[in-house]
Design an enzyme around this catalytic site. Structure first.
Site, mmCIF file in Angstrom:
data_model
loop_
_atom_site.group_PDB
_atom_site.id
_atom_site.type_symbol
_atom_site.label_atom_id
_atom_site.label_comp_id
_atom_site.label_asym_id
_atom_site.label_seq_id
_atom_site.Cartn_x
_atom_site.Cartn_y
_atom_site.Cartn_z
ATOM 1 N N PRO A 21 0.728 -1.187 -0.071
ATOM 2 C CA PRO A 21 0.003 0.043 0.116
ATOM 3 C C PRO A 21 0.826 1.247 0.247
ATOM 4 C CG PRO A 21 -0.044 -0.850 2.163
ATOM 5 C CD PRO A 21 0.703 -1.943 1.367
ATOM 6 N N ASP A 44 2.659 1.915 -11.589
ATOM 7 C CA ASP A 44 1.275 2.641 -11.370
ATOM 8 C C ASP A 44 1.268 3.807 -10.474
ATOM 9 O OD1 ASP A 44 -0.112 0.425 -12.804
ATOM 10 O OD2 ASP A 44 -0.689 -0.484 -10.820
ATOM 11 N N LYS A 66 -3.072 4.937 -13.532
ATOM 12 C CA LYS A 66 -4.576 4.943 -13.867
ATOM 13 C C LYS A 66 -5.210 5.666 -12.532
ATOM 14 C CE LYS A 66 -6.326 1.421 -16.023
ATOM 15 N NZ LYS A 66 -6.504 1.950 -17.169
ATOM 16 N N GLY A 97 0.553 -1.297 -7.385
ATOM 17 C CA GLY A 97 0.290 -0.928 -5.833
ATOM 18 C C GLY A 97 -0.781 -2.006 -5.268
ATOM 19 N N GLY A 98 -0.316 -2.359 -3.930
ATOM 20 C CA GLY A 98 -0.912 -3.508 -3.194
ATOM 21 C C GLY A 98 -0.515 -4.815 -3.863
ATOM 22 N N ASP A 99 -1.685 -5.595 -4.030
ATOM 23 C CA ASP A 99 -1.058 -6.822 -4.721
ATOM 24 C C ASP A 99 -1.565 -6.951 -6.123
ATOM 25 O OD1 ASP A 99 -0.792 -9.944 -4.049
ATOM 26 O OD2 ASP A 99 -2.770 -9.781 -5.387
ATOM 27 N N ILE A 102 -5.530 -8.255 -7.085
ATOM 28 C CA ILE A 102 -6.671 -7.609 -6.445
ATOM 29 C C ILE A 102 -7.021 -6.268 -7.275
ATOM 30 C CG2 ILE A 102 -7.873 -6.760 -4.452
ATOM 31 C CD1 ILE A 102 -6.382 -8.816 -2.742
ATOM 32 N N MET A 179 -11.415 1.483 -3.775
ATOM 33 C CA MET A 179 -11.741 2.550 -4.939
ATOM 34 C C MET A 179 -13.414 2.870 -4.647
ATOM 35 S SD MET A 179 -10.034 0.722 -8.306
ATOM 36 C CE MET A 179 -10.459 -0.715 -7.799
#
Length: 257
Positions: A21, A44, A66, A97-99, A102, A179
């Protein structure tokens, strides 16, 4: 770690890597090693500055950020950049970002590579949901409360995303909504319409794990107002409130600073 079937071309596999994150402390050793060995990193918008700082200076960086309901690099363009860069024979890391698995459109990029006869591997990353839950001193699952966890998106390619609102509206349900900041009023309306209690706890964790992390706690009744308080990316933890110790600890740390 998953490696694709044997490549049709003798080129290095593209590494899909999860950056977590934001905070560097949440980066896995596998991803760190991949970044250190990379020649090109295609990243990203939401990759944290701390993680970006770990990329060696000589590595070429390509920003394909994005943003939901905002300016974005089209997915087709990202796929093209990914394929064309990999075809040069460079060691490419696709940093998300993150995984990467997902809500990161991983399958579309894998399919583009496969269509070009290119191989890949996946290095998972720590997703925002468990990090945000830890930030408020909560577990995402709890015996006697919720035997399942819903991981949802607030919007998809068609706009606001429809979900199993009736199921989610049941008491004791817990969901991590990615989101969902810009669709907060839509989410609130759907849940209230299907029987969720307006007093249901809701917590937004903004910029989870980063230096500017902020926690916005309230209820389903106040969800839209909470979302308006967030200027950065935020995850909605539906059905969870911060433990009492968390605000006290935060206040104590601020007082010491």
């Amino acid at each position: 770690m998953l490696t694709a079937s044997a490549p049709l071309k003798d080129l290095p596999p593209v590494t899909f890597a999860g950056a977590g994150p934001g905070a560097a402390e949440h980066l896995t050793l596998g991803v760190l090693r991949a970044l250190e060995a990379a020649e090109v990193v295609i990243h990203d918008r939401l990759v944290g500055e701390e993680v970006m700082a770990l990329i060696p200076a000589h590595v070429r960086r390509i920003d394909v950020g994005k943003e939901g309901f905002g300016p974005s690099v089209p997915q087709s363009a990202i796929n093209r950049v990914l394929v064309e860069t990999a075809q040069t024979g460079a060691r490419v890391v696709r940093l998300k970002g993150g995984d990467p698995g997902i809500f990161a459109r991983l399958d579309e990029e894998i399919e583009a590579l496969e269509a070009a006869g290119l191989s890949f591997r996946i290095l998972p990353g720590l997703s925002t949901a468990p990090v945000a839950a830890a930030a408020i001193g909560q577990a995402l699952t709890k015996r006697g409360r919720n035997a399942s966890l819903r991981i949802l998106t607030g919007h998809d390619m068609d706009g606001f995303a429809e979900q199993d609102w009736r199921g989610l509206a049941r008491a004791t349900e817990v969901a991590a909504i990615y989101m969902g900041k810009k669709s907060a009023r839509f989410i609130q309306g759907r849940l209230l319409m299907h029987g969720a209690g307006p007093e249901t706890p809701v917590t937004l964790v903004e910029n989870a794990s980063r230096a500017d992390q902020r926690v916005h706690a309230g209820t389903l009744a106040t969800l839209p107002a909470l979302a308006l308080c967030c200027s950065g990316p935020a995850i909605i933890l539906f059905g969870l409130a911060p433990r009492a110790a968390i605000p006290a600890m935060t206040s104590h740390e601020e007082a010491r600073a």
